[in-house]
Design an enzyme around this catalytic site. Structure first.
Site, PDB file in Angstrom:
ATOM      1  N   HIS A  34       0.846  -1.201   0.000  1.00  0.00           N
ATOM      2  CA  HIS A  34       0.000   0.000   0.000  1.00  0.00           C
ATOM      3  C   HIS A  34       0.879   1.248   0.000  1.00  0.00           C
ATOM      4  CE1 HIS A  34       0.926  -0.639   4.222  1.00  0.00           C
ATOM      5  NE2 HIS A  34       0.528   0.586   4.501  1.00  0.00           N
ATOM      6  N   ASP A  38       5.655   5.196   5.272  1.00  0.00           N
ATOM      7  CA  ASP A  38       6.660   4.299   5.855  1.00  0.00           C
ATOM      8  C   ASP A  38       6.817   3.017   5.039  1.00  0.00           C
ATOM      9  OD1 ASP A  38       4.021   3.926   6.795  1.00  0.00           O
ATOM     10  OD2 ASP A  38       4.713   2.679   8.450  1.00  0.00           O
ATOM     11  N   ASP A 124      -0.471  -4.101   5.629  1.00  0.00           N
ATOM     12  CA  ASP A 124      -1.181  -3.421   6.728  1.00  0.00           C
ATOM     13  C   ASP A 124      -2.661  -3.633   6.450  1.00  0.00           C
ATOM     14  OD1 ASP A 124       1.276  -2.541   7.470  1.00  0.00           O
ATOM     15  OD2 ASP A 124       0.781  -0.404   7.463  1.00  0.00           O
ATOM     16  N   ASP A 157       0.663  -8.287  10.095  1.00  0.00           N
ATOM     17  CA  ASP A 157       0.735  -6.966  10.739  1.00  0.00           C
ATOM     18  C   ASP A 157       0.464  -7.074  12.247  1.00  0.00           C
ATOM     19  OD1 ASP A 157       0.219  -4.342  11.560  1.00  0.00           O
ATOM     20  OD2 ASP A 157      -1.464  -4.027  10.180  1.00  0.00           O
ATOM     21  N   SER A 329      -8.529   3.253  13.965  1.00  0.00           N
ATOM     22  CA  SER A 329      -7.242   2.711  13.547  1.00  0.00           C
ATOM     23  C   SER A 329      -7.364   2.000  12.197  1.00  0.00           C
ATOM     24  CB  SER A 329      -6.725   1.733  14.597  1.00  0.00           C
ATOM     25  OG  SER A 329      -5.582   1.067  14.124  1.00  0.00           O
ATOM     26  N   HIS A 331      -5.429  -0.642  11.593  1.00  0.00           N
ATOM     27  CA  HIS A 331      -4.789  -1.945  11.805  1.00  0.00           C
ATOM     28  C   HIS A 331      -5.676  -2.890  12.603  1.00  0.00           C
ATOM     29  CE1 HIS A 331      -0.860  -0.469  10.374  1.00  0.00           C
ATOM     30  NE2 HIS A 331      -1.231   0.668  10.927  1.00  0.00           N
ATOM     31  N   ASP A 406      20.155  13.186   6.924  1.00  0.00           N
ATOM     32  CA  ASP A 406      20.108  14.561   7.393  1.00  0.00           C
ATOM     33  C   ASP A 406      20.319  15.446   6.176  1.00  0.00           C
ATOM     34  OD1 ASP A 406      20.531  17.017   8.436  1.00  0.00           O
ATOM     35  OD2 ASP A 406      22.157  16.443   9.764  1.00  0.00           O
TER      36      ASP A 406
HETATM   37 ZN    ZN Z   1       2.536   0.370   8.010  1.00  0.00          ZN
HETATM   38 ZN    ZN Z   2      -0.105   1.489   6.447  1.00  0.00          ZN
END
Ligand code: ZN
Ligand code: ZN
Length: 517
Positions: A34, A38, A124, A157, A329, A331, A406
């Site tokens: 997805h 992250d 997820d 997950d 949520s 999840h 950085d």
């Molecule tokens: Zn995730």
């Molecule tokens: Zn996700």
């Protein structure tokens, strides 16, 4: 990963790609479950070193594409869209894309059919029986695989493995938003949420339009994603209901709804600037109600709290997930996790996606659901596991640290981070001294420059005393015949550190600067 407070100055955290780089010719493709940041955010960095095609849903690829394009790396990949339920050969892998519900539309679980049996990766996911787009997690297909070929290994997950019960349907948020728009009829309403949460954006838009408001997006990613969502037909917002943020002044406040980024209190985000009274387009006041339709990611609680304070100081009202059900949520909680384990009935199990404590709880749930204890592997980053006729087992380790990015510097490394933490907590003491090259005798100094240890103008005598102590130590060293640079520097550092600690109980960074004439 997102940087936390122990990583001052770090913009983002990437996985260590060295194993992938060393095995570049073996990489067939990247398969995306997805489009969350992250999960796709590191692609532009990986594509600098490797070339590979990327598979995912059209929306996932659209979200990933933005970043890859910004980095000028689109030429190093091929974006290959796949549809719900599609099955494709990718190199030697027979890969099936199974729809799952999550807090960004069009997520997949991935089933990889191999000669060692089928491996299912949940992505997820959650079970939402009444999702906004009607696209449910395809438990039927997972069950069909389980009862025909069987699922040899499940990776799932773990984010909410500590939470009992079931996640509430996204549709409930829509109801709560409609009620809030009803209660705040005379107010201008600003709603902040994740820019990738197109279902949430749809619910906000529906509630606002129902109450006779126009919509304006605020924040670059919000504008981009709303455009992308409408192009893909995932967001239904009529042209007549969308206005440019610069034009909201043309409408009475009670006819306006602003959809904004910054729900995590990110420092330079649209919402944080609003809370500081510094947003160019939206000046908050008593006529405004701000709805934060998100829950702070662990580590962001303080920033979000500061933003909420700021908004209250400006006289506006704030509704957040602690006050009204304006967030759910994305999840699976324990009830859903057990459902998946029951339907998939895996021979082996590896918990993924979560902190170690989440993985631990998820392992327990799997055992509770009948997976034998020795068929559950609790892995950490870098562990290699092998699935063979004999079963699933650990098979070594590969490097899997983090890269701390950085700005344009790239990886700053653990050493730099350690220094930054010391500087932040203890400050720095620089000792400058000039010595005669042949004898080691002091010619000038020592002089002390400090930041963050003591406030120098008010600590003159302490600093003078320190200089004397360091001078004595250097004279003793010289008397014993020490004239080389390194030895002198070591004496300066030791004498300064000992003095500073004895007198102030602090351990600032000591930087000895010894010059020779
Ligand atoms: Zn995730
Ligand atoms: Zn996700």
């Amino acid at each position: 990963m997102f940087p936390d407070l122990s990583m001052p100055g770090v913009d983002l955290v990437l996985p260590d790609f060295s194993w992938l780089r060393d095995n570049a010719e073996r990489v067939e493709a990247c398969v995306l479950t997805h489009g969350h940041e992250d999960h796709v955010g590191a692609l532009p960095f990986l594509l600098r070193d490797l070339r590979f095609p990327i598979y995912g849903s059209a929306l996932t690829l659209g979200l990933a594409r933005n970043r890859i394009e910004e980095a000028g790396l689109l030429g190093r990949t091929q974006l290959i869209p796949v549809a719900d339920g599609e099955r494709r050969w990718i190199g030697p892998f027979d890969v099936e894309f199974i729809p799952v519900a999550h807090s960004v539309p069009h997520g997949f679980a991935i089933a990889i059919h191999t000669p060692q049996g089928t491996i299912l990766h949940s992505g997820d996911w959650k079970i939402d029986l009444t999702p906004v787009d009607g696209r449910r997690t395809d438990l039927g297909r997972i069950g069909a695989i389980a009862t025909t070929e069987g699922i040899r290994l499940l990776l799932a997950d773990s984010t909410n493995a500590e939470e009992p019960g079931y996640t509430v349907s996204e549709r409930e948020v829509g109801g709560a938003l409609r009620r809030l728009f009803g209660e705040n009829r005379r107010q201008r309403v600003i709603v902040a949420c994740f820019a990738s949460h197109l279902h949430r954006i749809q619910e906000i838009a529906d509630a606002a339009i129902e109450h006779g408001r126009v919509l304006a997006t605020l924040g670059r990613s919000m504008a981009k994603n709303v455009t992308l969502g409408r192009q893909l037909g995932l967001l239904q917002i009529p042209d007549t209901s969308l206005v440019d943020i610069e034009r909201i002044g043309d409408f009475p406040p009670e006819r306006v709804c602003v959809i904004s980024t910054g729900s995590q209190g990110e420092p330079m985000s649209a919402l944080a600037l609003m809370a500081a009274g510094e947003n160019r387009f939206v000046k908050l006041g008593s006529g405004d109600t701000v709805i934060i339709s998100a829950h702070p990611i662990p580590g962001n609680e303080h920033s979000v709290s500061q933003v909420i304070d700021g908004i209250h100081r400006l006289g506006a009202d704030v509704v957040h997930s602690g006050l009204a059900p304006v967030h759910v949520s994305g999840h699976a909680k324990q009830g859903e996790i057990k459902t998946l384990l029951s339907v998939a009935h895996p021979e082996y199990f590896i918990p993924v996606h979560g902190e170690f404590r989440h993985l631990t709880h998820h392992s327990r749930l799997a055992m509770e659901m009948g997976v034998p204890d020795d068929h559950v592997l609790l892995c950490e980053d870098g562990d290699v596991v092998e699935l063979t006729d004999a079963g699933l087992d650990f098979a070594g380790e590969v490097p899997a640290g983090y890269l701390y990015v950085d700005g344009i510097v790239g990886d700053v490394g653990q050493g730099v981070l350690r220094d930054r933490r010391v500087l932040a907590e203890e400050g720095v003491v620089v000792v400058v001294v000039t010595v005669a090259a042949r004898t080691g005798e002091i010619v000038a100094g020592p002089e002390i420059i400090t930041r963050g240890w003591v406030y120098a103008p008010e600590a003159e005598s302490l600093i003078e005393e320190a200089c004397k102590v360091i001078a004595v130590s250097l004279e003793e060293a010289a008397a014993k015949g020490a004239t080389d640079f390194d030895t002198l520097r070591r004496h300066v550092r030791q004498a300064a550190a000992r003095f500073v600690h004895e007198r102030t109980r602090r351990r600032p960074m000591i930087v000895p600067v010894v010059m020779e004439v």
